[in-house]
Design a protein around this motif. Structure first.
Motif, PDB file in Angstrom:
ATOM      1  N   ASP A  36      -1.179  -1.821 -10.895  1.00 20.90           N
ATOM      2  CA  ASP A  36      -0.075  -1.079 -11.511  1.00 20.90           C
ATOM      3  C   ASP A  36       0.765  -2.072 -12.322  1.00 20.90           C
ATOM      4  O   ASP A  36       1.643  -2.742 -11.777  1.00 20.90           O
ATOM      5  CB  ASP A  36       0.757  -0.415 -10.421  1.00 20.90           C
ATOM      6  CG  ASP A  36       1.842   0.506 -10.975  1.00 20.90           C
ATOM      7  OD1 ASP A  36       2.158   0.400 -12.179  1.00 20.90           O
ATOM      8  OD2 ASP A  36       2.386   1.310 -10.196  1.00 20.90           O
ATOM      9  N   TYR A  39       4.519  -1.646 -12.160  1.00 21.99           N
ATOM     10  CA  TYR A  39       5.153  -2.165 -10.949  1.00 21.99           C
ATOM     11  C   TYR A  39       5.327  -3.679 -11.030  1.00 21.99           C
ATOM     12  O   TYR A  39       6.344  -4.212 -10.594  1.00 21.99           O
ATOM     13  CB  TYR A  39       4.329  -1.796  -9.712  1.00 21.99           C
ATOM     14  CG  TYR A  39       4.953  -2.287  -8.426  1.00 21.99           C
ATOM     15  CD1 TYR A  39       6.140  -1.739  -7.955  1.00 21.99           C
ATOM     16  CD2 TYR A  39       4.364  -3.314  -7.705  1.00 21.99           C
ATOM     17  CE1 TYR A  39       6.737  -2.188  -6.786  1.00 21.99           C
ATOM     18  CE2 TYR A  39       4.947  -3.777  -6.528  1.00 21.99           C
ATOM     19  CZ  TYR A  39       6.132  -3.211  -6.079  1.00 21.99           C
ATOM     20  OH  TYR A  39       6.713  -3.683  -4.921  1.00 21.99           O
ATOM     21  N   HIS A 141       0.752  -6.219  -3.741  1.00 22.50           N
ATOM     22  CA  HIS A 141       1.395  -5.056  -3.134  1.00 22.50           C
ATOM     23  C   HIS A 141       0.511  -3.826  -3.301  1.00 22.50           C
ATOM     24  O   HIS A 141       0.456  -2.965  -2.413  1.00 22.50           O
ATOM     25  CB  HIS A 141       2.754  -4.781  -3.794  1.00 22.50           C
ATOM     26  CG  HIS A 141       3.888  -5.500  -3.157  1.00 22.50           C
ATOM     27  ND1 HIS A 141       4.932  -6.023  -3.885  1.00 22.50           N
ATOM     28  CD2 HIS A 141       4.152  -5.802  -1.866  1.00 22.50           C
ATOM     29  CE1 HIS A 141       5.785  -6.606  -3.073  1.00 22.50           C
ATOM     30  NE2 HIS A 141       5.333  -6.494  -1.840  1.00 22.50           N
ATOM     31  N   GLY A 142      -0.183  -3.758  -4.444  1.00 27.91           N
ATOM     32  CA  GLY A 142      -1.095  -2.636  -4.667  1.00 27.91           C
ATOM     33  C   GLY A 142      -2.196  -2.577  -3.629  1.00 27.91           C
ATOM     34  O   GLY A 142      -2.610  -1.500  -3.195  1.00 27.91           O
ATOM     35  N   ASN A 145      -0.549  -1.430  -0.290  1.00 28.64           N
ATOM     36  CA  ASN A 145      -0.141  -0.025  -0.282  1.00 28.64           C
ATOM     37  C   ASN A 145      -1.200   0.865   0.361  1.00 28.64           C
ATOM     38  O   ASN A 145      -0.878   1.838   1.049  1.00 28.64           O
ATOM     39  CB  ASN A 145       0.141   0.462  -1.710  1.00 28.64           C
ATOM     40  CG  ASN A 145       1.485  -0.010  -2.222  1.00 28.64           C
ATOM     41  OD1 ASN A 145       2.358  -0.405  -1.448  1.00 28.64           O
ATOM     42  ND2 ASN A 145       1.664   0.012  -3.529  1.00 28.64           N
ATOM     43  N   LYS A 146      -2.452   0.545   0.139  1.00 33.28           N
ATOM     44  CA  LYS A 146      -3.538   1.341   0.717  1.00 33.28           C
ATOM     45  C   LYS A 146      -3.479   1.333   2.238  1.00 33.28           C
ATOM     46  O   LYS A 146      -3.927   2.273   2.900  1.00 33.28           O
ATOM     47  CB  LYS A 146      -4.897   0.803   0.244  1.00 33.28           C
ATOM     48  CG  LYS A 146      -6.100   1.627   0.707  1.00 33.28           C
ATOM     49  CD  LYS A 146      -7.393   1.067   0.173  1.00 33.28           C
ATOM     50  CE  LYS A 146      -8.590   1.896   0.647  1.00 33.28           C
ATOM     51  NZ  LYS A 146      -8.601   3.246   0.052  1.00 33.28           N
ATOM     52  N   ASN A 148      -0.583   1.039   3.893  1.00 32.81           N
ATOM     53  CA  ASN A 148       0.768   1.499   4.256  1.00 32.81           C
ATOM     54  C   ASN A 148       1.662   0.364   4.785  1.00 32.81           C
ATOM     55  O   ASN A 148       2.440   0.554   5.726  1.00 32.81           O
ATOM     56  CB  ASN A 148       0.696   2.627   5.291  1.00 32.81           C
ATOM     57  CG  ASN A 148       0.033   3.875   4.737  1.00 32.81           C
ATOM     58  OD1 ASN A 148       0.318   4.284   3.614  1.00 32.81           O
ATOM     59  ND2 ASN A 148      -0.880   4.458   5.506  1.00 32.81           N
ATOM     60  N   LYS A 150       4.740  -2.110   3.990  1.00 34.82           N
ATOM     61  CA  LYS A 150       5.918  -2.161   3.136  1.00 34.82           C
ATOM     62  C   LYS A 150       6.674  -3.470   3.385  1.00 34.82           C
ATOM     63  O   LYS A 150       6.717  -3.963   4.515  1.00 34.82           O
ATOM     64  CB  LYS A 150       6.846  -0.974   3.407  1.00 34.82           C
ATOM     65  CG  LYS A 150       6.153   0.383   3.363  1.00 34.82           C
ATOM     66  CD  LYS A 150       5.566   0.681   1.991  1.00 34.82           C
ATOM     67  CE  LYS A 150       4.902   2.056   1.974  1.00 34.82           C
ATOM     68  NZ  LYS A 150       4.213   2.309   0.677  1.00 34.82           N
TER      69      LYS A 150
END
Length: 342
Positions: A36, A39, A141-142, A145-146, A148, A150
């Motif tokens: 992304d 982002y 971070h991408g 993210n998969k 979860n 944070k």
């Protein structure tokens, strides 16, 4: 000079403050992870100066991904991100070269690199280099993210104050001075059982990466130094069952037992020193002439790096978590997700 970090997914940073560009190379990340770019730009913008309390140097940070990404996803090969430098004032440093800025790397870098170092703006020791770390962390971070996971960092205090941060920073700026502070980072969603004691424990890896950030001079996990003033019965994190999940009623250990994640939030606090570049007259040495002298630092500097360091802490945390998870599950965990052992 070693510029790489990571055992399974590695990040290499490159560049100098007043060179053509800074950036990073990410190696070991599996193919198929969405990238992304918006982002990444957002994270770089959070690191960038944006207020009167920040440095007047304003870089656009219009990064380019030169390799390792195709059609918006990683290809499995090395990812190179380049961020151009466009707002340098190198002349600010030419007149004072040889005068060691107190609490800076000028003198030690000159000794270590035989006078061949790029001294402009601190060269490779500049906070500018953290832009490459932020770009790497934002891309990773991408991958997280998969799963979860944070990560969030915030300011706890500035120069001992727990509110009115901008006011305190501006006071320091008006007095030609700078201030430090304390940050807190929370990493949520990490599974139980990650980390490789002894020397690659979760605390070891986070500390290793966090101390690569020049302004960080201390770190504590969970209650940290507060443990020294308590008894075991006061601070032990007692376990309980929440349905089928194991949890602790308190989190004084910051989500880590024996160097291994226990499923609770990983929490740590960092002590961030005042920016060493201040305009007040200071005593120092001229290491070219081997004599005492005085110095009034010119140029554009932050009276505090505490706000801008939070995105950097998020980034290095992402780098560490990605490396740890790849070590436990294999690099393809970011494509397939956690394996099903049932």
């Amino acid at each position: 000079m070693k510029n790489s970090f990571g055992n399974n997914i590695s990040v290499t940073i490159f560049g100098e403050s007043h060179g053509k560009a800074v950036g990073c190379i990410i190696d070991g990340l599996c193919a198929g992870v969405p990238v992304d770019e918006a982002y990444i730009a957002e994270c770089l913008a959070k690191r960038a100066p944006s207020s009167a309390a920040d440095t007047a140097r304003r870089e656009k940070d219009q990064f380019q991904i030169l390799s390792g990404v195709f059609n918006g996803k990683t290809t499995g090969t090395a990812i190179t991100i380049s961020i151009p430098n466009e707002d340098q004032h190198s002349k600010d440093y030419a007149a004072t070269y040889g005068k060691a800025r107190p609490s800076h790397a000028d003198f030690v870098a000159h000794e270590k690199y035989h006078g061949c170092e790029d001294y402009r703006g601190g060269g490779h020791f500049s906070g500018r280099i953290t832009a490459g770390l932020v770009a790497a962390g934002a891309l990773l971070h991408g991958a997280l993210n998969k799963l979860n996971i944070k990560i969030e960092s915030n300011i706890l205090s500035v120069c001992g104050q727990t509110s009115n941060f901008d006011q305190r920073i501006m006071e320091a700026k008006m007095n030609l001075d700078s201030v430090g502070g304390i940050t807190r980072t929370v990493i949520s969603g990490m599974p139980v059982g990650a980390g490789e004691p002894w020397f690659d424990s979760v605390e070891s890896m986070i500390s290793h990466a966090v101390f690569s950030i020049g302004g960080v001079k201390g770190i504590e996990f969970g209650l940290g130094f507060g443990f020294a003033e308590k008894t075991g019965s006061e601070v032990n994190d007692q376990f309980y069952m929440d349905g089928s999940a194991v949890k602790t009623r308190t989190n004084n250990n910051g989500g880590i037992n024996g160097g291994i994640t226990n499923g609770m939030d990983i929490t740590f606090q960092c002590a961030v020193k005042p920016t060493p570049s201040i305009a007040k007259k200071q005593n120092t040495i001229d290491f070219l002439k081997n004599q005492d002298t005085e110095l009034e630092i010119q140029g554009r500097h932050d009276p505090a790096i505490i706000r801008r360091i939070c995105p950097v802490l998020n980034a290095v945390s992402a780098i560490v978590m990605a490396d740890i998870l790849a070590g436990k599950y294999g690099n393809d965990v970011f494509y397939y997700g956690y394996p099903n052992y049932s």
